[in-house]
Scaffold this motif. Structure first.
Motif, PDB file in Angstrom:
ATOM      1  N   ASP A  86      13.761  -1.047   2.670  1.00  0.00           N
ATOM      2  CA  ASP A  86      14.961  -0.376   2.152  1.00  0.00           C
ATOM      3  C   ASP A  86      16.219  -0.982   2.755  1.00  0.00           C
ATOM      4  OD1 ASP A  86      13.030   1.190   1.006  1.00  0.00           O
ATOM      5  OD2 ASP A  86      13.374   2.921   2.286  1.00  0.00           O
ATOM      6  N   ARG A 129      -0.948   8.239  -1.627  1.00  0.00           N
ATOM      7  CA  ARG A 129      -0.942   9.254  -2.677  1.00  0.00           C
ATOM      8  C   ARG A 129      -1.771  10.450  -2.230  1.00  0.00           C
ATOM      9  NH1 ARG A 129       2.678   6.719  -3.870  1.00  0.00           N
ATOM     10  NH2 ARG A 129       3.191   5.620  -5.789  1.00  0.00           N
ATOM     11  N   ILE A 158       1.829  12.041  10.372  1.00  0.00           N
ATOM     12  CA  ILE A 158       1.951  10.654   9.895  1.00  0.00           C
ATOM     13  C   ILE A 158       1.263   9.676  10.845  1.00  0.00           C
ATOM     14  CG2 ILE A 158       4.163  10.121  11.042  1.00  0.00           C
ATOM     15  CD1 ILE A 158       3.098   9.010   7.494  1.00  0.00           C
ATOM     16  N   ALA A 192       0.854  -1.192   0.000  1.00  0.00           N
ATOM     17  CA  ALA A 192       0.000   0.000   0.000  1.00  0.00           C
ATOM     18  C   ALA A 192       0.890   1.241   0.000  1.00  0.00           C
ATOM     19  CB  ALA A 192      -0.889  -0.007   1.240  1.00  0.00           C
ATOM     20  N   ALA A 217       4.208   9.429  -2.575  1.00  0.00           N
ATOM     21  CA  ALA A 217       4.584   9.469  -1.156  1.00  0.00           C
ATOM     22  C   ALA A 217       5.939  10.138  -0.930  1.00  0.00           C
ATOM     23  CB  ALA A 217       4.593   8.058  -0.584  1.00  0.00           C
ATOM     24  N   VAL A 236       5.552  12.442   2.255  1.00  0.00           N
ATOM     25  CA  VAL A 236       5.621  11.654   3.503  1.00  0.00           C
ATOM     26  C   VAL A 236       6.662  12.223   4.488  1.00  0.00           C
ATOM     27  CG1 VAL A 236       6.309   9.419   4.477  1.00  0.00           C
ATOM     28  CG2 VAL A 236       4.529   9.513   2.741  1.00  0.00           C
TER      29      VAL A 236
HETATM   30  P1  C2E Z   1       9.047   2.263  -0.102  1.00  0.00           P
HETATM   31  O1  C2E Z   1       8.248   1.677   0.991  1.00  0.00           O
HETATM   32  O2  C2E Z   1      10.419   1.722  -0.323  1.00  0.00           O
HETATM   33  O3  C2E Z   1       8.138   2.129  -1.404  1.00  0.00           O
HETATM   34  C1  C2E Z   1       8.622   1.907  -2.694  1.00  0.00           C
HETATM   35  C2  C2E Z   1       8.749   3.195  -3.474  1.00  0.00           C
HETATM   36  O4  C2E Z   1       9.463   2.912  -4.672  1.00  0.00           O
HETATM   37  C3  C2E Z   1       7.413   3.788  -3.913  1.00  0.00           C
HETATM   38  O5  C2E Z   1       7.545   5.207  -4.004  1.00  0.00           O
HETATM   39  C4  C2E Z   1       7.240   3.176  -5.312  1.00  0.00           C
HETATM   40  O6  C2E Z   1       6.408   3.951  -6.149  1.00  0.00           O
HETATM   41  C5  C2E Z   1       8.668   3.192  -5.794  1.00  0.00           C
HETATM   42  N1  C2E Z   1       8.913   2.132  -6.770  1.00  0.00           N
HETATM   43  C6  C2E Z   1       8.332   0.921  -6.862  1.00  0.00           C
HETATM   44  N2  C2E Z   1       8.845   0.192  -7.880  1.00  0.00           N
HETATM   45  C7  C2E Z   1       9.797   0.958  -8.446  1.00  0.00           C
HETATM   46  C8  C2E Z   1      10.683   0.764  -9.574  1.00  0.00           C
HETATM   47  O7  C2E Z   1      10.709  -0.275 -10.242  1.00  0.00           O
HETATM   48  N3  C2E Z   1      11.531   1.797  -9.866  1.00  0.00           N
HETATM   49  C9  C2E Z   1      11.533   2.968  -9.149  1.00  0.00           C
HETATM   50  N4  C2E Z   1      12.380   3.931  -9.534  1.00  0.00           N
HETATM   51  N5  C2E Z   1      10.703   3.184  -8.102  1.00  0.00           N
HETATM   52  C10 C2E Z   1       9.849   2.191  -7.756  1.00  0.00           C
HETATM   53  P2  C2E Z   1       6.507   6.181  -3.237  1.00  0.00           P
HETATM   54  O8  C2E Z   1       5.114   5.667  -3.398  1.00  0.00           O
HETATM   55  O9  C2E Z   1       6.822   7.581  -3.646  1.00  0.00           O
HETATM   56  O10 C2E Z   1       6.903   5.964  -1.726  1.00  0.00           O
HETATM   57  C11 C2E Z   1       8.118   6.446  -1.212  1.00  0.00           C
HETATM   58  C12 C2E Z   1       8.283   6.069   0.236  1.00  0.00           C
HETATM   59  O11 C2E Z   1       7.320   6.724   1.053  1.00  0.00           O
HETATM   60  C13 C2E Z   1       8.044   4.580   0.504  1.00  0.00           C
HETATM   61  O12 C2E Z   1       9.209   3.852   0.144  1.00  0.00           O
HETATM   62  C14 C2E Z   1       7.747   4.580   1.972  1.00  0.00           C
HETATM   63  O13 C2E Z   1       8.929   4.626   2.726  1.00  0.00           O
HETATM   64  C15 C2E Z   1       7.006   5.884   2.141  1.00  0.00           C
HETATM   65  N6  C2E Z   1       5.555   5.639   2.186  1.00  0.00           N
HETATM   66  C16 C2E Z   1       4.677   5.390   1.197  1.00  0.00           C
HETATM   67  N7  C2E Z   1       3.427   5.202   1.662  1.00  0.00           N
HETATM   68  C17 C2E Z   1       3.516   5.320   3.020  1.00  0.00           C
HETATM   69  C18 C2E Z   1       2.567   5.209   4.110  1.00  0.00           C
HETATM   70  O14 C2E Z   1       1.376   4.927   3.926  1.00  0.00           O
HETATM   71  N8  C2E Z   1       3.065   5.403   5.367  1.00  0.00           N
HETATM   72  C19 C2E Z   1       4.381   5.675   5.609  1.00  0.00           C
HETATM   73  N9  C2E Z   1       4.783   5.846   6.881  1.00  0.00           N
HETATM   74  N10 C2E Z   1       5.283   5.783   4.629  1.00  0.00           N
HETATM   75  C20 C2E Z   1       4.860   5.599   3.353  1.00  0.00           C
END
Ligand code: C2E
Ligand code: MG
Ligand code: MG
Ligand code: MG
Length: 280
Positions: free
Chosen positions: A181, A63, A87, A60, A74, A78
């Motif tokens: 990560d 957005r 958060i 999940a 995110a 975030v």
């Molecule tokens: P994350 O948990 O490591 O999530 C993966 C991120 O990498 C997501 O970015 C996703 O869109 C991106 N991603 C997935 N596959 C690929 C790929 O093949 N290539 C590339 N370049 N990117 C890919 P997003 O959605 O911008 O999320 C960024 C971070 O924000 C997440 O890293 C997570 O740490 C945080 N996040 C997202 N949703 C939530 C949430 O509901 N709560 C909290 N606390 N943090 C969140």
């Protein structure tokens, strides 16, 4: 001449600084209202078995529909939610929603579907986090083993003692805890051995290095580490067929990335990843 140049430079710098500060302030103001305006949504990205691309579940991802034309990912907001403490409530909302969505999909023909939810360090610190998780499972009628909570290494580093106890309590609920990560947060490897965790999410930086021999060896070493510790692993950020093939040779883990599917709105996710049911 030099003085004038540096004076110009300072003026320019000041202007861009105040622009950035202004932009940040505006963003913060908007962010405070986003929840009550219903501007948050959750996208779902598939997690698959490397061996046969079989869909196991989804992560999940939050957005923010900031304006009708602006959907923020995110990564863009975030960190601000974390700075402001928002958060905690937004994260709880994500947990509730994601559990309900997973329960729905499980009922609709995908009984083994699992859901992964990101948890920020601040949520983990909160004394009632474990009971919120329990409540979210109950509200959704979702079995605990269908839920995985993703926690970054930094959360474990900052509050090792408290985090440990919380993880243990979560673990006892029967859900999975994974380290997000993995490999980028300078985690103290010595702690991995006795942390109550179930799996590693190997950061996408490693998938990005699979075209080099050293990069492949590095990734393979992490895969072997998780195998040795009997942890599951998900390699994040798989973007090409080539990367997938290299990983398949390393073991029978799981994978996630644009190659298997982008994060999608739940309706789009179902269309893209569940067999379309034809009504005759
Ligand atoms: P994350 O948990 O490591 O999530 C993966 C991120 O990498 C997501 O970015 C996703 O869109 C991106 N991603 C997935 N596959 C690929 C790929 O093949 N290539 C590339 N370049 N990117 C890919 P997003 O959605 O911008 O999320 C960024 C971070 O924000 C997440 O890293 C997570 O740490 C945080 N996040 C997202 N949703 C939530 C949430 O509901 N709560 C909290 N606390 N943090 C969140
Ligand atoms: Mg994650
Ligand atoms: Mg990650
Ligand atoms: Mg990340």
């Amino acid at each position: 001449y030099c003085a004038k140049r540096s004076a110009d430079h300072i003026m320019f710098y000041d202007k861009s600084m105040s622009d950035a500060a202004e932009h940040r302030l505006k963003l913060l103001g908007d962010l405070r209202h986003a929840m009550s305006l219903g501007q948050f949504s959750i996208y779902y990205q598939p997690i698959v078995k490397l061996k046969d691309n079989h869909l196991l579940g989804a992560e999940a991802l939050l957005r923010w529909q900031k304006t009708p034309h602006e959907l923020l990912e995110a990564a863009d907001f975030v960190p601000l939610l974390e700075e402001t403490g928002l958060i905690v409530s937004v994260g709880n909302w994500v947990l509730e929603q994601a559990c309900r969505q997973a329960a729905l999909w499980r009922k609709e023909d995908h009984p083994d579907f699992t859901i992964s939810v990101n948890v920020s360090p601040m949520q983990l610190e909160h004394s009632d986090f474990v009971s919120q998780v329990k409540q979210a499972l109950k509200n959704a009628a979702l079995p605990a083993d269908a839920l995985a909570l993703e926690i970054t290494e930094s959360a474990l580093l900052h509050y090792p003692q408290q985090a440990r106890q919380t993880l243990e309590n979560l673990h006892n609920l029967g859900l999975k805890v994974t380290i997000d990560d993995f490999g980028t947060g300078f985690s103290s490897l010595s702690r991995l051995g006795n942390m109550p965790i179930d799996g590693l999410k190997i950061d996408r930086e490693f998938a990005g290095q699979l075209d080099s021999s050293r990069g492949r060896k590095l990734c393979h070493a992490i895969v072997q580490l998780s195998q040795a510790l009997e942890l599951s692993y998900v390699v994040e950020g798989i973007e090409t067929e080539q990367q997938k093939a290299v990983l398949q040779d390393m073991g029978e883990g799981q994978a996630q990335g644009f190659f298997f599917g982008y994060p999608l709105h739940p309706q789009q996710f179902a269309l893209a990843h569940f067999q379309a049911r034809v009504v005759r």
